[in-house]
Design a protein around this motif. Structure first.
Motif, short mmCIF file in Angstrom:
data_model
loop_
_atom_site.label_atom_id
_atom_site.label_comp_id
_atom_site.label_asym_id
_atom_site.label_seq_id
_atom_site.Cartn_x
_atom_site.Cartn_y
_atom_site.Cartn_z
N ASN A 54 41.12 47.17 44.38
CA ASN A 54 41.04 46.91 42.94
C ASN A 54 40.72 45.45 42.68
O ASN A 54 40.78 44.61 43.59
CB ASN A 54 42.36 47.30 42.27
N ASN A 55 40.42 45.12 41.43
CA ASN A 55 40.02 43.77 41.08
C ASN A 55 40.75 43.30 39.83
O ASN A 55 40.59 43.89 38.77
CB ASN A 55 38.51 43.71 40.84
N GLY A 56 41.57 42.25 39.95
CA GLY A 56 42.27 41.69 38.81
C GLY A 56 43.75 41.57 39.06
O GLY A 56 44.27 41.96 40.10
N LEU A 57 44.46 41.02 38.09
CA LEU A 57 45.91 40.82 38.20
C LEU A 57 46.63 41.69 37.17
O LEU A 57 46.38 41.59 35.97
CB LEU A 57 46.25 39.35 37.96
N PHE A 58 47.49 42.56 37.66
CA PHE A 58 48.32 43.42 36.82
C PHE A 58 49.77 43.02 37.02
O PHE A 58 50.21 42.78 38.15
CB PHE A 58 48.12 44.89 37.20
N GLY A 131 44.68 42.27 42.66
CA GLY A 131 43.47 42.89 43.15
C GLY A 131 42.42 41.85 43.50
O GLY A 131 41.98 41.08 42.65
N LEU A 132 42.03 41.81 44.78
CA LEU A 132 41.03 40.86 45.24
C LEU A 132 39.73 41.58 45.60
O LEU A 132 38.96 41.12 46.44
CB LEU A 132 41.56 40.08 46.45
N GLY A 133 39.50 42.71 44.95
CA GLY A 133 38.28 43.48 45.20
C GLY A 133 37.11 42.94 44.40
O GLY A 133 37.12 41.82 43.89
N LEU A 147 35.43 39.28 36.59
CA LEU A 147 34.86 38.52 37.69
C LEU A 147 35.90 38.47 38.81
O LEU A 147 37.08 38.27 38.55
CB LEU A 147 34.56 37.09 37.20
N PRO A 148 35.50 38.68 40.08
CA PRO A 148 36.47 38.57 41.18
C PRO A 148 37.23 37.26 41.10
O PRO A 148 36.65 36.21 40.78
CB PRO A 148 35.60 38.66 42.43
N ILE A 149 38.51 37.29 41.36
CA ILE A 149 39.39 36.14 41.13
C ILE A 149 38.93 34.90 41.88
O ILE A 149 38.92 33.78 41.33
CB ILE A 149 40.84 36.51 41.51
N LEU A 150 38.50 35.05 43.15
CA LEU A 150 38.07 33.87 43.91
C LEU A 150 36.71 33.35 43.43
O LEU A 150 36.42 32.16 43.52
CB LEU A 150 38.04 34.18 45.39
N VAL A 151 35.86 34.23 42.89
CA VAL A 151 34.59 33.79 42.30
C VAL A 151 34.89 33.02 41.02
O VAL A 151 34.27 31.97 40.74
CB VAL A 151 33.66 34.98 42.02
N ASN A 152 35.84 33.49 40.23
CA ASN A 152 36.27 32.77 39.03
C ASN A 152 36.80 31.39 39.40
O ASN A 152 36.50 30.39 38.72
CB ASN A 152 37.36 33.59 38.31
N ALA A 153 37.56 31.31 40.49
CA ALA A 153 38.08 30.02 40.95
C ALA A 153 36.94 29.08 41.37
O ALA A 153 36.93 27.89 41.06
CB ALA A 153 39.04 30.23 42.11
N TYR A 154 35.95 29.63 42.06
CA TYR A 154 34.80 28.83 42.50
C TYR A 154 33.99 28.31 41.32
O TYR A 154 33.59 27.13 41.29
CB TYR A 154 33.92 29.70 43.41
N PRO A 162 34.16 30.82 47.60
CA PRO A 162 34.88 31.90 46.92
C PRO A 162 35.29 33.02 47.88
O PRO A 162 34.99 34.19 47.67
CB PRO A 162 33.86 32.39 45.90
N ILE A 163 35.95 32.64 48.97
CA ILE A 163 36.28 33.62 50.00
C ILE A 163 37.78 33.60 50.31
O ILE A 163 38.49 32.65 49.95
CB ILE A 163 35.47 33.38 51.29
N TYR A 164 38.23 34.63 50.97
CA TYR A 164 39.61 34.65 51.48
C TYR A 164 39.64 35.38 52.80
O TYR A 164 38.80 36.24 53.09
CB TYR A 164 40.57 35.27 50.47
N THR A 165 40.61 35.00 53.63
CA THR A 165 40.77 35.58 54.97
C THR A 165 42.13 36.24 55.07
O THR A 165 43.13 35.68 54.63
CB THR A 165 40.66 34.50 56.05
N ILE A 166 42.16 37.43 55.66
CA ILE A 166 43.42 38.12 55.91
C ILE A 166 43.66 38.22 57.41
O ILE A 166 42.84 38.77 58.15
CB ILE A 166 43.45 39.51 55.26
#
Length: 322
Positions: A54-58, A131-133, A147-154, A162-166
Motif C-alpha cells: 500500500n501507499n500512504g500513512l494511515f 505504506g511505502l508502495g 505520491l510515494p512518501i520517499l518521492v515526496n521527501a525527495y 528517494p529510496i529505502y532498503t529493507i
C-alpha cells in the motif's frame, strides 16, 4: 512445521534543505513488521505496520472509542484538514496533511506535507499503517493516489535519493527483526548491489523472473512476480507450487494456499533468475520454527531489498557475512 509458499515472489524535482539517510529498527509483533513514526508539532509517536504494497500513512484517529493509541490532530500546530471520505467511514474517515518523522528520536527523517488518513477503525496490534508502495488506486481511502512518501521527501529536498532498503535478520532477536534505511542503500548490513531490475509495471513492485529450479523440478518459463518484503512467504502459480511441493512431499491445506512439510525433512534450495542474475533461497530459510507462527520472508531474509520508486526499479544485495 510449515514450509510457506504464497507470492512475495510478492519526473522528480530536487530542492535544497538538509538531506540525510536514517536507519530505524524493524520490530516484530504477531504476524506484523512494525516501525516508529511521529506525526505533527509537537510530535505524537506511533508504532505502525510496515507495508511495501500500500501507499500512504494511515493512523487511528482520536474518535476511535476502542483504540489504545490515537492521533489527535487538534494538538498539532502544523496539521491541515483536507477532506472527509464519507463512503468509507462516514464522518470519521478524515484526510489530513502534516509533517511526519520516520524513525525514532533523535534519529528522525522529517517529511513535511505528508497525506495522513485517520479513521476510528481499531487495528489492535499496531497504531496505523505506513505504506511505502507505489502510486496506484485502491488501499485505505485515498491511499494509492498519493505520491510515494520517499518521492515526496525527495521533491522537498529532504533526501538525496528517494529510496529505502529493507534488511531482515535471519533470526528475530527480542522483537528486533531487522533495519529499514530511508534515503539510501544500507551499507552497514548489506554488501554491494548485485543488480537493479526495472519494474514490469509501475503501480506495484512487480518484476519479471524465470528459470525456476527446485530439486528435481525445473521450469524455464518467465513470470511476473510481486516483491513484498513485508509478506511472510514465497508463492507463485498453482501449477508451479504444486510441482515444487511434490519434490519435498509437502501437504496442502484445504484451500491449497499453503503447504506444510515435516521439520526434519531435507529440502533443496530454491533458485530462480531475475534479469540474467541467479538468486537462491537456501533450504534453512524456507522452514519456520516448530509449533510457531513466524515472520518468515524467506526471500527478504536471503537478500537486502532496495526499493527505488523514483527510478521505477528494485535492487538486491546479499546481507554482509553471507
Amino acid at each position: 512445521m510449515k514450509l510457506l509458499w504464497t507470492l512475495i515472489l510478492l519526473g522528480l524535482t530536487s530542492a535544497a534543505p538538509t538531506k540525510k539517510i536514517i536507519q530505524n529498527t524493524i520490530g516484530s509483533i504477531p504476524g506484523l513488521y512494525v516501525v516508529n513514526v511521529t506525526i505533527g508539532t509537537p510530535n505524537q509517536q506511533f508504532l505502525v505496520q510496515l507495508d511495501t504494497y500500500n501507499n500512504g500513512l494511515f493512523v487511528q484517529d482520536k474518535s476511535c472509542g476502542y483504540c489504545n493509541h490515537t492521533f489527535d490532530s487538534s494538538k498539532s500546530s502544523t496539521y491541515k484538514f483536507l477532506n472527509q471520505n464519507t463512503s468509507l467511514g462516514g464522518n470519521n474517515y478524515i484526510i489530513g496533511q502534516d509533517i511526519i518523522n520516520l524513525g525514532l528520536s533523535p534519529n528522525l527523517l522529517p517529511i513535511p506535507n505528508t497525506i495522513i488518513e485517520q479513521d476510528a477503525m481499531p487495528l489492535y496490534y499496531a497504531d496505523g499503517l505506513l505504506g511505502l508502495g507505489l502510486q496506484h488506486d485502491g488501499g485505505f481511502g485515498f491511499i494509492g493516489n498519493n505520491l510515494p512518501i520517499l518521492v515526496n521527501a525527495y521533491n522537498q529536498g529532504v533526501v538525496d535519493q528517494p529510496i529505502y532498503t529493507i534488511y531482515l535478520r535471519k533470526n528475530i532477536q527480542n522483537g528486533d527483526a531487522g533495519v529499514i534505511t530511508y534515503g539510501g542503500v544500507d551499507s552497514i548490513n548489506c554488501g554491494s548491489v548485485i543488480a537493479y531490475q526495472p519494474l514490469a509495471k509501475y503501480d506495484d513492485y512487480v518484476i519479471a523472473f524465470s528459470g525456476i529450479s527446485y530439486g528435481s523440478y525445473a521450469n524455464s518459463s518467465t513470470y511476473t512476480t510481486l516483491v513484498d518484503s513485508t509478506s511472510v512467504s514465497i508463492g507463485g502459480p498453482p501449477s508451479v507450487i504444486a510441482n515444487m511441493a511434490k519434490v519435498v512431499g509437502a501437504i496442502p491445506d484445504e484451500g491449497y494456499l499453503f503447504y506444510q512439510v515435516d521439520c526434519d525433512k531435507k529440502i533443496p534450495s530454491f533458485t530462480f533468475t531475475i534479469g540474467g542474475k541467479q538468486y537462491t533461497v537456501d533450504s534453512n530459510q524456507q522452514l519456520g520454527p516448530k509449533n510457531a507462527t513466524s515472520n518468515m520472508c524467506p526471500f527478504a531474509k536471503s537478500y537486502c531489498n532496495i526499493y527505488d520508486p523514483g527510478n521505477k526499479r528494485l535492487g538486491f544485495a546479499l546481507p554482509k557475512g553471507q
